[in-house]
Design a protein around this motif. Structure first.
Motif, PDB file in Angstrom:
ATOM      1  N   GLN A  71      -5.687   6.891   8.142  1.00 49.50           N
ATOM      2  CA  GLN A  71      -6.521   8.044   7.054  1.00 49.50           C
ATOM      3  C   GLN A  71      -5.153   8.913   6.446  1.00 49.50           C
ATOM      4  N   THR A  72      -4.394   8.204   6.944  1.00 46.91           N
ATOM      5  CA  THR A  72      -2.859   9.014   5.941  1.00 46.91           C
ATOM      6  C   THR A  72      -2.625   8.286   5.099  1.00 46.91           C
ATOM      7  N   ARG A  73      -2.151   9.129   4.186  1.00 40.08           N
ATOM      8  CA  ARG A  73      -1.370   8.853   2.656  1.00 40.08           C
ATOM      9  C   ARG A  73       0.189   8.688   2.627  1.00 40.08           C
ATOM     10  N   ILE A  74       0.784   8.505   2.339  1.00 41.92           N
ATOM     11  CA  ILE A  74       2.635   8.698   1.922  1.00 41.92           C
ATOM     12  C   ILE A  74       2.773   9.032   0.418  1.00 41.92           C
ATOM     13  N   VAL A  75       3.094  10.049   0.880  1.00 38.41           N
ATOM     14  CA  VAL A  75       4.572  10.467  -0.628  1.00 38.41           C
ATOM     15  C   VAL A  75       5.764  10.403   0.196  1.00 38.41           C
ATOM     16  N   TYR A  76       6.306   9.940  -1.034  1.00 36.04           N
ATOM     17  CA  TYR A  76       8.113   9.621  -0.259  1.00 36.04           C
ATOM     18  C   TYR A  76       9.067   9.262  -2.341  1.00 36.04           C
TER      19      TYR A  76
END
Ligand SMILES: *[C@@H]1O[C@H](CO)[C@@H](O)[C@H](O)[C@H]1NC(C)=O
Ligand SMILES: *[C@@H]1O[C@H](CO)[C@@H](O)[C@H](O)[C@H]1NC(C)=O
Ligand SMILES: *[C@@H]1O[C@H](CO)[C@@H](O)[C@H](O)[C@H]1NC(C)=O
Length: 371
Positions: free
Chosen positions: A250-255
């Motif tokens: 349940q991790t979303r990565i903004v990058y």
């Protein structure tokens, strides 16, 4: 002068007690909403109440306009997308897609190898460039551009709200020397928000000379934790250079993106649209539009500042029916071939497209996968 010690009157004591109770109640309520949002599964109405003051929740998703590019004759795709946007609470403006054959040789971008490249790729390029030109010509402060076979989660607005917070923090760390001319809920230092792709790599996977300067590298990734709309790890696709096992479920990565494939959906600021139109429209073109768009970000052409998110918030839907109807860029004419019995959308847990019937009936959206 005689100073007098202050003792509250009964009336003042009452005011004090009332203020304390109101403060305690509001703290408790916001805590509860936060907790429900993070741990509950059906918490989307709570989430929207929590963030409802942000422009991300307005009828154009916190951008000035939302555009969908599609060939006018694909009325089937327009029907679906129009209904999906209405049920998610935003308004779409259409930009007509272009048939490659209609671009005369004189208007070809420099370097385009017409005999070698499919005409549909040329049409795709022209449709996206028309969208960029429209943003520049109309003087829009920002716009989201999407292709017409998109799907997204029914919780899109709360996802975008989390993304906006993460993207704003991320931008503090890089390119903060140039601010946008108009305020954006997504931060003040971005040119492109690439929020729909099919595969991606991170800045740290680029050759050293292409990575962000060393003093900005600490801030090239932000994690959104406990996002209940992230699909189970076994159902996430599109990791080109990393493994989901390195991240908590349940991790979303903004990058800061390295290389992206597929131009499903991206937002441009006013400055971003000018930078993009200059490079994508005028500097020549010899590859598929999405690869060229990726160059714009990876090479930071014109100082381009891109932010991405994975799993993507916009992904193309594969509808029930004849497989060749899917794409107007690749595939046949839609008349004869395999039939798909069940539609699906990669990486989108509560698919809006697959929940259309539930939503019009006022029922709760269902997940595509349980685990
Ligand atoms: C939504 O918010 C954005 C960003 O503040 C703004 O530019 C846009 O005009 C708003 N849309 C509407 C319909 O008010
Ligand atoms: C902002 O900083 C970047 C990277 O340090 C640099 O390349 C760019 O020229 C700067 N822009 C302005 C307007 O100062
Ligand atoms: C992508 O993720 C899958 C599943 O976690 C993993 O097996 C695969 O090795 C990953 N790909 C790369 C390039 O890391």
């Amino acid at each position: 002068m005689v100073s007098r010690r202050w003792f509250p009157t009964p009336r003042e004591q009452l005011v004090f007690v009332v203020i304390t109770v109101v403060l305690a109640l509001s703290l408790w309520t916001s805590h509860r909403i936060h907790w429900k949002t993070r741990l509950g599964t059906g918490g989307w109405s709570l989430t929207s109440r929590r963030h409802a003051t942000s422009d991300v929740f307005n009828s154009t998703l916190g951008f000035e306009r939302v555009f969908a590019i599609g060939l006018p004759e694909r009325s089937d795709k327009r029907d679906a997308l129009t209904l999906m946007a209405a049920l998610t609470g935003f308004k779409l403006s259409w930009i007509n897609g272009v048939a490659g054959e209609s671009v005369p040789n004189k208007a070809l971008p420099f370097g385009w190898d017409r005999p070698a490249m499919p005409e549909t790729n040329l049409g795709s390029w022209r449709g996206h460039i028309n969208a960029m030109r429209h943003i520049v010509a109309s003087g829009l402060t920002s716009a989201l551009v999407m292709e017409d076979d998109m799907d997204w989660d029914t919780h899109l607005k709360s996802q975008l709200s989390d993304f906006a917070s993460a993207a704003t923090s991320l931008q503090e760390g890089f390119y903060h020397n140039q601010s946008l001319a108009s305020p954006s809920p997504y931060g003040q230092h971005w040119d492109m928000l690439w929020i729909g792709s099919c595969a991606t790599t991170f800045d740290e996977h680029l050759p050293l000379d292409l990575q962000l300067p060393e003093d900005q590298q600490d801030s090239r990734k932000m994690l959104i934790a406990n996002d209940v709309t992230v699909p189970p790890g076994t159902h996430i696709t599109g990791n080109a250079s990393f493994s989901w096992t390195e991240y908590a479920p349940q991790t979303r990565i903004v990058y800061v993106p390295g290389d992206n494939i597929c131009s499903f959906a991206y937002a441009l600021s006013a400055a971003g649209a000018r930078k993009a139109l200059q490079y994508m429209g005028l500097e020549g073109q010899h590859k598929a539009f999405d690869n060229h768009l990726s160059d714009l970000c990876r090479l930071r052409v014109n100082g381009m500042r891109c932010v991405s998110v994975v799993p993507s918030l916009f992904v193309h839907h594969r509808p029930r029916g004849r497989v060749s109807r899917d794409s107007d860029i690749s595939g046949g004419d839609g008349s004869k071939d395999d039939v798909r019995e069940v539609g699906f959308t990669e990486n989108v847990l509560y698919s809006t497209r697959l929940n259309l019937q539930n939503l019009v009936r006022g029922m709760e959206p269902e997940r595509q996968w349980e685990d």
